[in-house]
Design an enzyme around this catalytic site. Structure first.
Site, PDB file in Angstrom:
ATOM      1  N   ASP A 173      -5.755  -0.550  -1.999  1.00 51.18           N
ATOM      2  CA  ASP A 173      -6.515  -1.437  -2.885  1.00 51.18           C
ATOM      3  C   ASP A 173      -7.859  -1.853  -2.320  1.00 51.18           C
ATOM      4  OD1 ASP A 173      -5.320  -3.133  -0.828  1.00 51.18           O
ATOM      5  OD2 ASP A 173      -6.064  -4.802  -2.033  1.00 51.18           O
TER       6      ASP A 173
ATOM      7  N   LYS B 160      -7.363   6.337  10.226  1.00 47.82           N
ATOM      8  CA  LYS B 160      -8.796   6.270  10.525  1.00 47.82           C
ATOM      9  C   LYS B 160      -8.949   6.183  12.036  1.00 47.82           C
ATOM     10  CE  LYS B 160     -10.510   3.408   6.735  1.00 47.82           C
ATOM     11  NZ  LYS B 160     -10.944   2.022   6.448  1.00 47.82           N
TER      12      LYS B 160
ATOM     13  N   ASP C 165      -5.278   1.774  10.579  1.00 48.87           N
ATOM     14  CA  ASP C 165      -6.686   1.459  10.794  1.00 48.87           C
ATOM     15  C   ASP C 165      -6.857   1.031  12.252  1.00 48.87           C
ATOM     16  OD1 ASP C 165      -9.333   0.987   9.795  1.00 48.87           O
ATOM     17  OD2 ASP C 165      -8.875  -1.113   9.475  1.00 48.87           O
ATOM     18  N   SER C 166      -6.889  -0.273  12.539  1.00 49.47           N
ATOM     19  CA  SER C 166      -6.956  -0.705  13.942  1.00 49.47           C
ATOM     20  C   SER C 166      -5.657  -0.339  14.666  1.00 49.47           C
ATOM     21  CB  SER C 166      -7.176  -2.217  14.034  1.00 49.47           C
ATOM     22  OG  SER C 166      -6.017  -2.917  13.636  1.00 49.47           O
TER      23      SER C 166
ATOM     24  N   GLU D  96       3.828   4.058   5.878  1.00 51.09           N
ATOM     25  CA  GLU D  96       2.658   3.178   5.738  1.00 51.09           C
ATOM     26  C   GLU D  96       1.556   3.919   4.973  1.00 51.09           C
ATOM     27  OE1 GLU D  96       1.268   0.541   5.417  1.00 51.09           O
ATOM     28  OE2 GLU D  96       0.640  -0.417   7.279  1.00 51.09           O
ATOM     29  N   ASP D  97       0.641   3.174   4.382  1.00 51.72           N
ATOM     30  CA  ASP D  97      -0.468   3.804   3.664  1.00 51.72           C
ATOM     31  C   ASP D  97      -1.546   4.326   4.614  1.00 51.72           C
ATOM     32  OD1 ASP D  97      -1.299   1.244   4.403  1.00 51.72           O
ATOM     33  OD2 ASP D  97      -2.033   0.672   2.419  1.00 51.72           O
TER      34      ASP D  97
ATOM     35  N   ARG E 204      -5.096   0.418  -6.988  1.00 48.56           N
ATOM     36  CA  ARG E 204      -3.889   0.989  -6.364  1.00 48.56           C
ATOM     37  C   ARG E 204      -3.302   2.115  -7.215  1.00 48.56           C
ATOM     38  NH1 ARG E 204      -2.113  -2.326  -2.098  1.00 48.56           N
ATOM     39  NH2 ARG E 204      -2.490  -4.543  -2.333  1.00 48.56           N
TER      40      ARG E 204
ATOM     41  N   THR F 198      -1.242  -3.790  13.013  1.00 49.13           N
ATOM     42  CA  THR F 198      -0.106  -4.108  12.139  1.00 49.13           C
ATOM     43  C   THR F 198       1.117  -3.293  12.548  1.00 49.13           C
ATOM     44  OG1 THR F 198      -1.678  -4.483  10.342  1.00 49.13           O
ATOM     45  CG2 THR F 198       0.644  -4.310   9.734  1.00 49.13           C
TER      46      THR F 198
ATOM     47  N   GLY G 109       0.757  -1.249   0.000  1.00 49.76           N
ATOM     48  CA  GLY G 109       0.000   0.000   0.000  1.00 49.76           C
ATOM     49  C   GLY G 109       0.784   1.294   0.000  1.00 49.76           C
TER      50      GLY G 109
HETATM   51  P1  IMP Z   1      -4.433  -2.152  10.782  1.00 48.37           P
HETATM   52  O1  IMP Z   1      -3.548  -3.211  11.355  1.00 48.37           O
HETATM   53  O2  IMP Z   1      -5.885  -2.419  11.105  1.00 48.37           O
HETATM   54  O3  IMP Z   1      -4.050  -0.748  11.179  1.00 48.37           O
HETATM   55  O4  IMP Z   1      -4.335  -2.371   9.242  1.00 48.37           O
HETATM   56  C1  IMP Z   1      -3.856  -1.478   8.376  1.00 48.37           C
HETATM   57  C2  IMP Z   1      -3.799  -2.088   6.996  1.00 48.37           C
HETATM   58  O5  IMP Z   1      -5.101  -2.477   6.530  1.00 48.37           O
HETATM   59  C3  IMP Z   1      -3.314  -1.032   6.026  1.00 48.37           C
HETATM   60  O6  IMP Z   1      -1.924  -1.110   5.865  1.00 48.37           O
HETATM   61  C4  IMP Z   1      -4.068  -1.355   4.750  1.00 48.37           C
HETATM   62  O7  IMP Z   1      -3.304  -2.255   3.983  1.00 48.37           O
HETATM   63  C5  IMP Z   1      -5.338  -2.026   5.211  1.00 48.37           C
HETATM   64  N1  IMP Z   1      -6.475  -1.080   5.214  1.00 48.37           N
HETATM   65  C6  IMP Z   1      -7.107  -0.556   6.263  1.00 48.37           C
HETATM   66  N2  IMP Z   1      -8.113   0.261   5.921  1.00 48.37           N
HETATM   67  C7  IMP Z   1      -8.119   0.272   4.560  1.00 48.37           C
HETATM   68  C8  IMP Z   1      -8.930   0.945   3.580  1.00 48.37           C
HETATM   69  O8  IMP Z   1      -9.869   1.718   3.871  1.00 48.37           O
HETATM   70  N3  IMP Z   1      -8.614   0.704   2.275  1.00 48.37           N
HETATM   71  C9  IMP Z   1      -7.603  -0.128   1.898  1.00 48.37           C
HETATM   72  N4  IMP Z   1      -6.821  -0.763   2.781  1.00 48.37           N
HETATM   73  C10 IMP Z   1      -7.083  -0.577   4.103  1.00 48.37           C
HETATM   74 MG    MG Z   2      -0.886  -1.963   4.291  1.00 50.10          MG
END
Ligand code: IMP
Ligand code: MG
Length: 175
Positions: free
Chosen positions: A159, A131, A103-104, A99-100, A165, A107, A44
């Site tokens: 994506d 987010k 979210d949570s 990082e792109d 992408r 990662t 991403g």
């Molecule tokens: P986390 O561990 O929940 O913070 O996951 C983050 C990863 O989930 C990012 O690196 C993205 O690859 C993917 N991701 C989370 N939200 C989105 C979204 O709205 N669109 C696309 N990819 C997302």
């Molecule tokens: Mg990612």
């Protein structure tokens, strides 16, 4: 491309470019006179990272890593593994992870635990998007492009089932 027809532009190219100028200026200032190792998280981050790097005026090395979460059930119970590692020793170095989207946060929390264990001089996080409404663990984002609402976003590296992408802007899918 049906899905694209149902998507809307959230952040256009000019807005991205302007914000990247600001982030790059901050990084250039914070690390003036120092070397930095920029680590992009695949896939991403690739577009954000390459646009940002063009604006970085420091002595820089570039690497990529890939992290994947495993485990069934909630993301919280899954474990994150580095499935493609960087090819350099980061001990004593300045590291900026790019990082792109956060979210949570799981990662990046896990990736940071692993990288921190390798004793870098400094370890910073630069993310194009965040987010905040979705956050489940505390993550410090040192350089952030934009906060976005709790919508599924695509484009500019991000994506939906490996598509979109290549869009030069960030869009969201209407639910
Ligand atoms: P986390 O561990 O929940 O913070 O996951 C983050 C990863 O989930 C990012 O690196 C993205 O690859 C993917 N991701 C989370 N939200 C989105 C979204 O709205 N669109 C696309 N990819 C997302
Ligand atoms: Mg990612």
């Amino acid at each position: 491309m049906e899905l694209l027809a149902k998507s809307k532009v959230l952040i256009d190219e000019a807005t991205l470019d302007k914000r990247l100028d600001e982030i790059a200026e901050e990084i250039n200032r914070d690390f003036a006179g120092e070397k930095v190792i920029v680590v992009g998280v695949l896939k991403g981050a690739f577009m954000f990272m390459s646009d940002l790097l063009k604006k970085i005026k420091l002595d820089t090395e570039v690497y990529f890593l890939k992290a994947e979460s495993y485990g069934s059930g909630t993301e919280a119970s899954g474990t994150v593994k580095i499935t493609k590692d960087i090819e350099c020793d980061i001990a004593g170095k300045n590291i900026i992870v790019v990082e792109d989207i956060i979210d949570s946060g799981y990662t990046m929390r896990e990736v940071f635990k692993i990288l921190d264990g390798r004793n870098p001089k400094s370890l910073k996080l630069c993310s194009c998007l965040s987010k905040p409404d979705r956050r489940e663990c505390e993550i410090k984002i040192d350089y952030l492009g934009f906060e976005v609402p709790d919508k599924f976003v695509i484009g500019y590296g991000l994506d939906y089932a490996e598509k979109y992408r290549n869009l030069p802007y960030i869009g969201y899918i209407e639910q």
